[in-house]
Design a protein around this motif. Structure first.
Motif, PDB file in Angstrom:
ATOM      1  N   THR A 179       3.257   2.941  -5.218  1.00  0.00           N
ATOM      2  CA  THR A 179       2.775   1.793  -4.844  1.00  0.00           C
ATOM      3  C   THR A 179       1.304   1.526  -5.213  1.00  0.00           C
ATOM      4  O   THR A 179       0.430   2.462  -4.889  1.00  0.00           O
ATOM      5  CB  THR A 179       3.024   1.367  -3.176  1.00  0.00           C
ATOM      6  OG1 THR A 179       2.634   2.412  -2.521  1.00  0.00           O
ATOM      7  CG2 THR A 179       4.295   1.597  -3.109  1.00  0.00           C
TER       8      THR A 179
ATOM      9  N   GLU B  47      -2.141  -1.328  -4.729  1.00  0.00           N
ATOM     10  CA  GLU B  47      -2.683  -2.369  -3.803  1.00  0.00           C
ATOM     11  C   GLU B  47      -4.200  -2.526  -4.282  1.00  0.00           C
ATOM     12  O   GLU B  47      -4.825  -1.419  -4.535  1.00  0.00           O
ATOM     13  CB  GLU B  47      -2.313  -2.277  -2.319  1.00  0.00           C
ATOM     14  CG  GLU B  47      -1.005  -2.070  -1.812  1.00  0.00           C
ATOM     15  CD  GLU B  47      -0.889  -1.898  -0.377  1.00  0.00           C
ATOM     16  OE1 GLU B  47       0.037  -2.270   0.337  1.00  0.00           O
ATOM     17  OE2 GLU B  47      -2.048  -1.207   0.052  1.00  0.00           O
TER      18      GLU B  47
ATOM     19  N   HIS C 249       7.113   2.703   1.253  1.00  0.00           N
ATOM     20  CA  HIS C 249       7.113   4.280   1.391  1.00  0.00           C
ATOM     21  C   HIS C 249       7.875   4.615   2.812  1.00  0.00           C
ATOM     22  O   HIS C 249       8.896   5.670   2.770  1.00  0.00           O
ATOM     23  CB  HIS C 249       5.668   4.968   1.352  1.00  0.00           C
ATOM     24  CG  HIS C 249       5.074   5.060   0.316  1.00  0.00           C
ATOM     25  ND1 HIS C 249       5.478   6.125  -0.783  1.00  0.00           N
ATOM     26  CD2 HIS C 249       4.258   4.351  -0.258  1.00  0.00           C
ATOM     27  CE1 HIS C 249       4.527   5.696  -1.726  1.00  0.00           C
ATOM     28  NE2 HIS C 249       3.961   4.598  -1.688  1.00  0.00           N
TER      29      HIS C 249
ATOM     30  N   THR D 148       2.597  -3.584   0.533  1.00  0.00           N
ATOM     31  CA  THR D 148       3.063  -3.034  -0.373  1.00  0.00           C
ATOM     32  C   THR D 148       3.435  -1.436  -0.101  1.00  0.00           C
ATOM     33  O   THR D 148       4.598  -0.863  -0.533  1.00  0.00           O
ATOM     34  CB  THR D 148       2.544  -3.140  -1.877  1.00  0.00           C
ATOM     35  OG1 THR D 148       1.980  -4.284  -2.087  1.00  0.00           O
ATOM     36  CG2 THR D 148       3.374  -2.432  -3.045  1.00  0.00           C
ATOM     37  N   ALA D 149       2.435  -0.762   0.563  1.00  0.00           N
ATOM     38  CA  ALA D 149       2.690   0.580   0.774  1.00  0.00           C
ATOM     39  C   ALA D 149       3.771   0.788   1.887  1.00  0.00           C
ATOM     40  O   ALA D 149       4.207   1.858   2.064  1.00  0.00           O
ATOM     41  CB  ALA D 149       1.230   0.960   1.540  1.00  0.00           C
TER      42      ALA D 149
ATOM     43  N   HIS E   6       0.563   6.495  -3.443  1.00  0.00           N
ATOM     44  CA  HIS E   6       0.315   5.068  -3.057  1.00  0.00           C
ATOM     45  C   HIS E   6      -1.367   5.147  -3.566  1.00  0.00           C
ATOM     46  O   HIS E   6      -2.064   6.076  -3.282  1.00  0.00           O
ATOM     47  CB  HIS E   6       0.225   4.839  -1.708  1.00  0.00           C
ATOM     48  CG  HIS E   6      -0.395   3.510  -1.211  1.00  0.00           C
ATOM     49  ND1 HIS E   6      -0.172   2.313  -1.610  1.00  0.00           N
ATOM     50  CD2 HIS E   6      -1.821   3.304  -0.732  1.00  0.00           C
ATOM     51  CE1 HIS E   6      -1.027   1.470  -1.303  1.00  0.00           C
ATOM     52  NE2 HIS E   6      -1.780   1.976  -0.595  1.00  0.00           N
ATOM     53  N   ARG E   7      -1.560   4.144  -4.169  1.00  0.00           N
ATOM     54  CA  ARG E   7      -3.014   3.798  -4.646  1.00  0.00           C
ATOM     55  C   ARG E   7      -3.728   2.686  -4.147  1.00  0.00           C
ATOM     56  O   ARG E   7      -3.016   1.372  -4.409  1.00  0.00           O
ATOM     57  CB  ARG E   7      -3.117   3.741  -6.135  1.00  0.00           C
ATOM     58  CG  ARG E   7      -4.489   3.633  -6.720  1.00  0.00           C
ATOM     59  CD  ARG E   7      -4.652   3.744  -8.167  1.00  0.00           C
ATOM     60  NE  ARG E   7      -6.002   3.857  -8.799  1.00  0.00           N
ATOM     61  CZ  ARG E   7      -6.350   5.086  -8.868  1.00  0.00           C
ATOM     62  NH1 ARG E   7      -5.977   6.404  -8.755  1.00  0.00           N
ATOM     63  NH2 ARG E   7      -7.853   4.933  -9.233  1.00  0.00           N
ATOM     64  N   LEU E   8      -4.751   2.630  -3.398  1.00  0.00           N
ATOM     65  CA  LEU E   8      -5.496   1.485  -3.076  1.00  0.00           C
ATOM     66  C   LEU E   8      -6.614   1.361  -3.850  1.00  0.00           C
ATOM     67  O   LEU E   8      -7.691   2.156  -3.797  1.00  0.00           O
ATOM     68  CB  LEU E   8      -5.911   1.712  -1.554  1.00  0.00           C
ATOM     69  CG  LEU E   8      -6.778   0.570  -0.747  1.00  0.00           C
ATOM     70  CD1 LEU E   8      -5.964  -0.891  -1.072  1.00  0.00           C
ATOM     71  CD2 LEU E   8      -7.034   0.843   0.649  1.00  0.00           C
TER      72      LEU E   8
ATOM     73  N   PRO F 148      -3.415  -5.113   1.796  1.00  0.00           N
ATOM     74  CA  PRO F 148      -3.311  -3.762   1.776  1.00  0.00           C
ATOM     75  C   PRO F 148      -2.217  -3.653   2.760  1.00  0.00           C
ATOM     76  O   PRO F 148      -2.519  -4.282   3.980  1.00  0.00           O
ATOM     77  CB  PRO F 148      -4.695  -3.173   1.804  1.00  0.00           C
ATOM     78  CG  PRO F 148      -5.695  -4.074   1.376  1.00  0.00           C
ATOM     79  CD  PRO F 148      -5.106  -5.646   1.529  1.00  0.00           C
TER      80      PRO F 148
END
Length: 410
Positions: free
Chosen positions: A340, A342, A358, A354-355, A370-372, A351
């Motif tokens: 994911t 964001e 999980h 989308t996370a 996950h990538r912010l 933010p």
């Protein structure tokens, strides 16, 4: 009434825009390179006025070549499947190397799939790319039937079937919910074409988390208000005359209202670049707004389904979503790796939304990624410098690792 009023307004303004077009071309020609008479400010003002028109035809992707390794490959757009509401489009390259197959699921949210041109261009160098090229609903005849939330899920499943086993899927913005639902349905059925990896980018998997103005707009009124206020009937002479739609121009105005200061600032910058002869900087802004002002209508049933199922009731996040009458259970996903993404400054999909995927996909190993992404807004997630240098490598690495794992199993 809404659509007819909009059409009448733009027909009324057409002569003014035409006059502005003639005026700015003439003034730019007279100004020349040196502009001895100081005509650039007037020419720039007329040019901005000439650019106030919305368009309703899909722009071209315009991706003819891409560097693949140490050579330049030619790109040919090839439709794989066409339905009344969308085309599975393949960007076919003249290379013999076998590359990972990736389906990009574009948003059906008032713009054309060409909004993802930067996403496609970046992925093309190292992947065999397909995209969902959704059609403008005002060009779809009433006799072609309806298109709702379940129909988009069905299209994703069908397109993955056509691409075949071992593919990867990347969803951008709105269809993250539908893609997650489609993969869950395929997993529950043991479908051979369920993708090896699923990347969800800036999409409202759980719109209750950290709500934005978009979420507040969608939940602030009852569903019948949206139907009475925002749904319009396509007038003639369009092919979809008589179809109920959520007009693309209404969606555009809603998006622009979220950060009107940003758009005003961009046009002030454009005026400044034009008057100073900064053609490259001006061209970048004009290219963005040429695409941004190309709008597509949504089928009314799809828009209303989205408002209710995604924003007002959060059916996927609460475990209450169904597809064709059967419950959708993301816990069934066990073979598809999840990433994911964001944007820290995303004003449309904040933010956390989308996370949330999980927690729903609890059948997957907890080290799914996950990538912010720091310092980017919504569009920076799939276009621009940080997309190319930081976000794309994370997607590429996920695809490579899952392909290696699949090869070892085989």
């Amino acid at each position: 009434m809404l659509y007819s009023a909009y059409q009448s307004y733009f027909e009324f303004c057409a002569p003014i825009r035409a006059m502005a077009q003639v005026a700015h071309l003439g003034l730019w020609s007279a100004a020349g390179t040196a502009d001895p008479f100081g005509l650039r400010p007037a020419a720039a003002a007329w040019e901005l006025l000439s650019r106030t028109e919305l368009t309703h035809a899909r722009p071209a992707f315009g991706i003819d070549r891409v560097a693949v390794g140490n050579r330049e490959a030619t790109i040919a757009e090839a439709p794989v499947a066409i339905t009344p509401f969308g085309t599975l489009l393949h960007f076919r390259k003249d290379v013999e190397a076998v590359q990972p197959r990736v389906l990009i699921v574009a948003p059906l949210s008032g713009h054309f799939a060409t909004l993802l041109r930067p996403t496609v261009r970046t992925l093309l160098a190292e992947h065999d790319v397909f995209i969902t090229d959704w059609h403008n609903a005002r060009d779809v005849a009433v006799s072609d039937g309806s298109f709702g939330f379940d129909d988009q899920v069905e299209h994703v499943i069908r397109f993955l079937e056509l691409i075949g086993p071992g593919a990867h899927v990347v969803a951008v913005c709105q269809p993250c919910v539908e893609v997650l639902a489609a993969v869950a349905v395929m997993a529950a059925a043991g479908h051979t074409a369920q993708p090896r990896s699923m990347t969800l980018m800036a999409g409202p998997v759980d719109a209750r988390v950290n709500p934005t103005k978009v979420n507040e707009l969608a939940t602030g009124k009852p569903l019948d208000w949206f139907e009475r206020t925002l749904i319009a009937t396509v007038p003639g002479p369009h092919q979809g005359a008589g179809r109920k739609v959520y007009p693309g121009f209404a969606q555009l105005l809603a998006f622009m209202s979220l950060d009107i200061a940003r758009h005003l600032r961009a046009h002030r910058d454009l005026y400044g670049h034009l008057t100073r002869g900064e053609t490259e900087k001006a061209a970048t802004i004009k290219a963005f707004y040429d695409e941004y002002f190309s709008v597509a209508d949504l089928p009314a049933e799809f828009y209303l389904d989205t408002v209710r199922k995604v924003f007002q009731e959060a059916l996927l996040a609460t475990g209450a979503m169904t597809f064709r009458g059967e419950r959708v259970d993301p816990r069934a996903i066990r073979r598809t790796a999840l990433l994911t993404v964001e944007g820290e400054r995303d004003e449309i999909c904040a933010p956390g939304q989308t996370a949330a995927a999980h927690a729903l996909c609890s059948g997957l190993h907890p080290d799914m990624k996950h990538r912010l992404q720091a310092a980017v807004g919504h569009y920076g997630v799939f276009s621009g410098r940080r997309w190319q240098s930081q976000i794309y490598p994370a997607i590429r690495d996920l695809i490579r690792s899952t392909d290696r794992s699949a090869a070892m199993r085989e």
